[in-house]
Design an enzyme around this catalytic site. Structure first.
Site, PDB file in Angstrom:
ATOM      1  N   SER A 149     -12.391   2.355   0.976  1.00 41.21           N
ATOM      2  CA  SER A 149     -11.818   0.788   0.482  1.00 41.21           C
ATOM      3  C   SER A 149     -12.874  -0.061   0.127  1.00 41.21           C
ATOM      4  O   SER A 149     -14.153   0.206   0.101  1.00 41.21           O
ATOM      5  CB  SER A 149     -11.275   0.433   1.833  1.00 41.21           C
ATOM      6  OG  SER A 149     -10.760  -0.807   2.020  1.00 41.21           O
ATOM      7  N   TYR A 163     -10.892  -1.604  10.624  1.00 41.60           N
ATOM      8  CA  TYR A 163     -10.795  -0.893   9.473  1.00 41.60           C
ATOM      9  C   TYR A 163     -11.882  -0.918   8.641  1.00 41.60           C
ATOM     10  O   TYR A 163     -12.266   0.232   8.076  1.00 41.60           O
ATOM     11  CB  TYR A 163      -9.693  -1.678   8.720  1.00 41.60           C
ATOM     12  CG  TYR A 163      -9.172  -1.117   7.360  1.00 41.60           C
ATOM     13  CD1 TYR A 163      -8.134  -0.273   7.397  1.00 41.60           C
ATOM     14  CD2 TYR A 163      -9.596  -1.670   6.051  1.00 41.60           C
ATOM     15  CE1 TYR A 163      -7.548   0.174   6.347  1.00 41.60           C
ATOM     16  CE2 TYR A 163      -9.330  -1.163   5.053  1.00 41.60           C
ATOM     17  CZ  TYR A 163      -8.304   0.039   4.964  1.00 41.60           C
ATOM     18  OH  TYR A 163      -7.665   0.277   3.695  1.00 41.60           O
TER      19      TYR A 163
HETATM   20  N1  LIG Z   1      -3.190  -0.747  -0.341  1.00 41.94           N
HETATM   21  C1  LIG Z   1      -4.615  -1.134  -0.463  1.00 41.94           C
HETATM   22  O1  LIG Z   1      -4.852  -2.183  -1.035  1.00 41.94           O
HETATM   23  C2  LIG Z   1      -5.521  -0.265  -0.005  1.00 41.94           C
HETATM   24  C3  LIG Z   1      -7.066  -0.821  -0.367  1.00 41.94           C
HETATM   25  C4  LIG Z   1      -8.156  -0.016   0.089  1.00 41.94           C
HETATM   26  C5  LIG Z   1      -7.852   1.337   0.629  1.00 41.94           C
HETATM   27  N2  LIG Z   1      -6.446   1.553   0.966  1.00 41.94           N
HETATM   28  C6  LIG Z   1      -6.515   3.037   1.581  1.00 41.94           C
HETATM   29  O2  LIG Z   1      -5.703   4.145   0.581  1.00 41.94           O
HETATM   30  C7  LIG Z   1      -4.950   4.868   1.546  1.00 41.94           C
HETATM   31  C8  LIG Z   1      -3.535   5.006   0.959  1.00 41.94           C
HETATM   32  O3  LIG Z   1      -2.777   3.718   1.473  1.00 41.94           O
HETATM   33  P1  LIG Z   1      -1.746   3.109   0.906  1.00 41.94           P
HETATM   34  O4  LIG Z   1      -2.157   1.810   0.248  1.00 41.94           O
HETATM   35  O5  LIG Z   1      -0.897   3.977  -0.107  1.00 41.94           O
HETATM   36  O6  LIG Z   1      -0.542   2.762   2.094  1.00 41.94           O
HETATM   37  P2  LIG Z   1       0.662   3.435   2.585  1.00 41.94           P
HETATM   38  O7  LIG Z   1       0.856   2.766   3.865  1.00 41.94           O
HETATM   39  O8  LIG Z   1       1.716   2.982   1.557  1.00 41.94           O
HETATM   40  O9  LIG Z   1       0.232   4.864   2.785  1.00 41.94           O
HETATM   41  C9  LIG Z   1      -0.473   5.317   3.705  1.00 41.94           C
HETATM   42  C10 LIG Z   1      -0.025   6.696   4.288  1.00 41.94           C
HETATM   43  O10 LIG Z   1      -0.527   7.266   5.162  1.00 41.94           O
HETATM   44  C11 LIG Z   1       0.269   7.776   6.348  1.00 41.94           C
HETATM   45  N3  LIG Z   1      -0.371   7.869   7.419  1.00 41.94           N
HETATM   46  C12 LIG Z   1      -0.742   6.841   8.322  1.00 41.94           C
HETATM   47  N4  LIG Z   1      -1.204   7.259   9.471  1.00 41.94           N
HETATM   48  C13 LIG Z   1      -1.060   8.584   9.312  1.00 41.94           C
HETATM   49  C14 LIG Z   1      -1.537   9.778  10.226  1.00 41.94           C
HETATM   50  N5  LIG Z   1      -1.964   9.516  11.493  1.00 41.94           N
HETATM   51  N6  LIG Z   1      -1.155  11.190   9.933  1.00 41.94           N
HETATM   52  C15 LIG Z   1      -0.641  11.379   8.642  1.00 41.94           C
HETATM   53  N7  LIG Z   1      -0.349  10.309   7.749  1.00 41.94           N
HETATM   54  C16 LIG Z   1      -0.708   9.104   8.221  1.00 41.94           C
HETATM   55  C17 LIG Z   1       1.558   6.721   6.348  1.00 41.94           C
HETATM   56  O11 LIG Z   1       2.615   7.358   7.010  1.00 41.94           O
HETATM   57  C18 LIG Z   1       1.842   6.401   4.603  1.00 41.94           C
HETATM   58  O12 LIG Z   1       2.435   7.350   4.207  1.00 41.94           O
HETATM   59  C19 LIG Z   1      -5.227   4.471   3.100  1.00 41.94           C
HETATM   60  O13 LIG Z   1      -6.249   5.357   3.559  1.00 41.94           O
HETATM   61  C20 LIG Z   1      -5.656   3.287   2.887  1.00 41.94           C
HETATM   62  O14 LIG Z   1      -6.599   2.634   3.901  1.00 41.94           O
HETATM   63  C21 LIG Z   1      -5.447   0.878   0.583  1.00 41.94           C
END
Ligand SMILES: NC(=O)c1ccc[n+]([C@@H]2O[C@H](COP(=O)([O-])OP(=O)(O)OC[C@H]3O[C@@H](n4cnc5c(N)ncnc54)[C@H](O)[C@@H]3O)[C@@H](O)[C@H]2O)c1
Length: 277
Positions: A156, A169
């Site tokens: 991230s 985080y």
């Molecule tokens: N959205 C953003 O702005 C952003 C920014 C930086 C990093 N990220 C990272 O990107 C990745 C994807 O996030 P996203 O934006 O698609 O959000 P999201 O919440 O839509 O997707 C995350 C997915 O991970 C799954 N998940 C969570 N905990 C879990 C567990 N214990 N076991 C199995 N699955 C699990 C959730 O059910 C969800 O489907 C994450 O690692 C997040 O930290 C997101």
């Protein structure tokens, strides 16, 4: 066209959001997909997690692209379950070449001393321990092909900067970078590359919810997306509030493909330059 014909990818957190976009991008390039998600419920999150229905949707959409997809209901906090899911991947698909450790959760507290203990445990358990469990289970199979492979850990902007109000985080996402550097050193001799991707403000449910908007608009009782847009847009010099997940998927696709043969140990931002703003 980046080709992944005959390759098999395991993607955690693939029920929706970025994980689903990665599954579709890799499948469109020819890879078969194992999509893992639908964790046990977690108290204290301000938004819902992916479900088995979401996972079925991802599967259907991958299959519509003509690729195989195995959905696995999995909680990455459970090391044994992760091990079984990886075994099942190899039994169903015959091999494992690409790992995208993408599952993650988000929580915040205004100042770190206010962060509750459970929140720290949950965030580090999913975002750091879960990544380790995934890699630990997957590596023997990735190495067994003898053809190299690609391990992509989703960090991230919080894995680059010390973002206020995001202690757990940020600590976990920095931890993932340390893990990546060790793995890149250990597995380069087998032709396996290991990298992190550092997205920011990607338009998914994780950040598009009222709790997140309130971080940017504490002056409003119930801020909406529109209220928060200028603050999101102010994080990067492009002035855009959100990046579509497909742009992160393009980075995943590059790192998964042979076009990135000697790209390893890298921290690739997909953040519209927010890290240097
Ligand atoms: N959205 C953003 O702005 C952003 C920014 C930086 C990093 N990220 C990272 O990107 C990745 C994807 O996030 P996203 O934006 O698609 O959000 P999201 O919440 O839509 O997707 C995350 C997915 O991970 C799954 N998940 C969570 N905990 C879990 C567990 N214990 N076991 C199995 N699955 C699990 C959730 O059910 C969800 O489907 C994450 O690692 C997040 O930290 C997101």
């Amino acid at each position: 066209m980046l080709a992944l014909d005959g390759r098999v990818a395991l993607i955690t957190g693939a029920a929706r959001g970025q994980g689903r976009a990665h599954a579709l991008a890799l499948a469109a390039a020819g890879a078969d997909i194992v999509a893992a998600d639908a964790p046990r419920p977690m108290d204290g999150l301000s938004y819902p997690l992916g479900t088995e229905d979401d996972l079925r949707d991802t599967t259907k959409r991958v299959e519509e692209l003509g690729r195989r997809c195995v959905p696995i209901a999995l909680d990455v906090r459970d090391a044994d379950a992760v091990g079984e899911a990886v075994e099942q991947t190899v039994i169903s698909m015959g091999s494992l070449d690409i790992v995208v450790a993408n599952a993650g959760i988000f929580s915040h507290s205004l100042e770190t001393h206010e962060l509750d203990m459970q929140s720290w445990v949950d965030v580090t358990d999913v975002n750091l321990n879960g990544v380790f469990y995934t890699v630990k289970a997957a590596m023997p199979h990735v190495l067994r092909t003898g053809e190299g492979g690609s391990v992509i850990l989703i960090s991230s902007l919080a894995g680059t900067k010390g973002l206020a109000s995001l202690a757990a985080y940020t600590a976990a996402k920095h931890g993932v970078v340390g893990l990546m550097k060790v793995l890149a050193n250990e597995y380069g001799k087998y032709g396996v590359r290991v990298n992190t991707i550092h997205p920011n403000a990607i338009g998914t449910e994780m950040v598009q919810n009222e709790t997140l908007y309130k971080i940017f608009r504490p002056d409003l009782e119930h801020p909406t997306l529109d209220d928060a847009l200028p603050a999101f847009a102010g994080m990067n010099p492009f002035g855009i509030p959100f990046i579509d997940p497909v742009h992160v998927s393009n980075a995943v696709l590059f790192l998964a493909s042979a076009e990135s043969l000697y790209v390893s140990g890298a921290q690739l931002p997909v953040d519209a330059a927010a890290a240097i703003a």
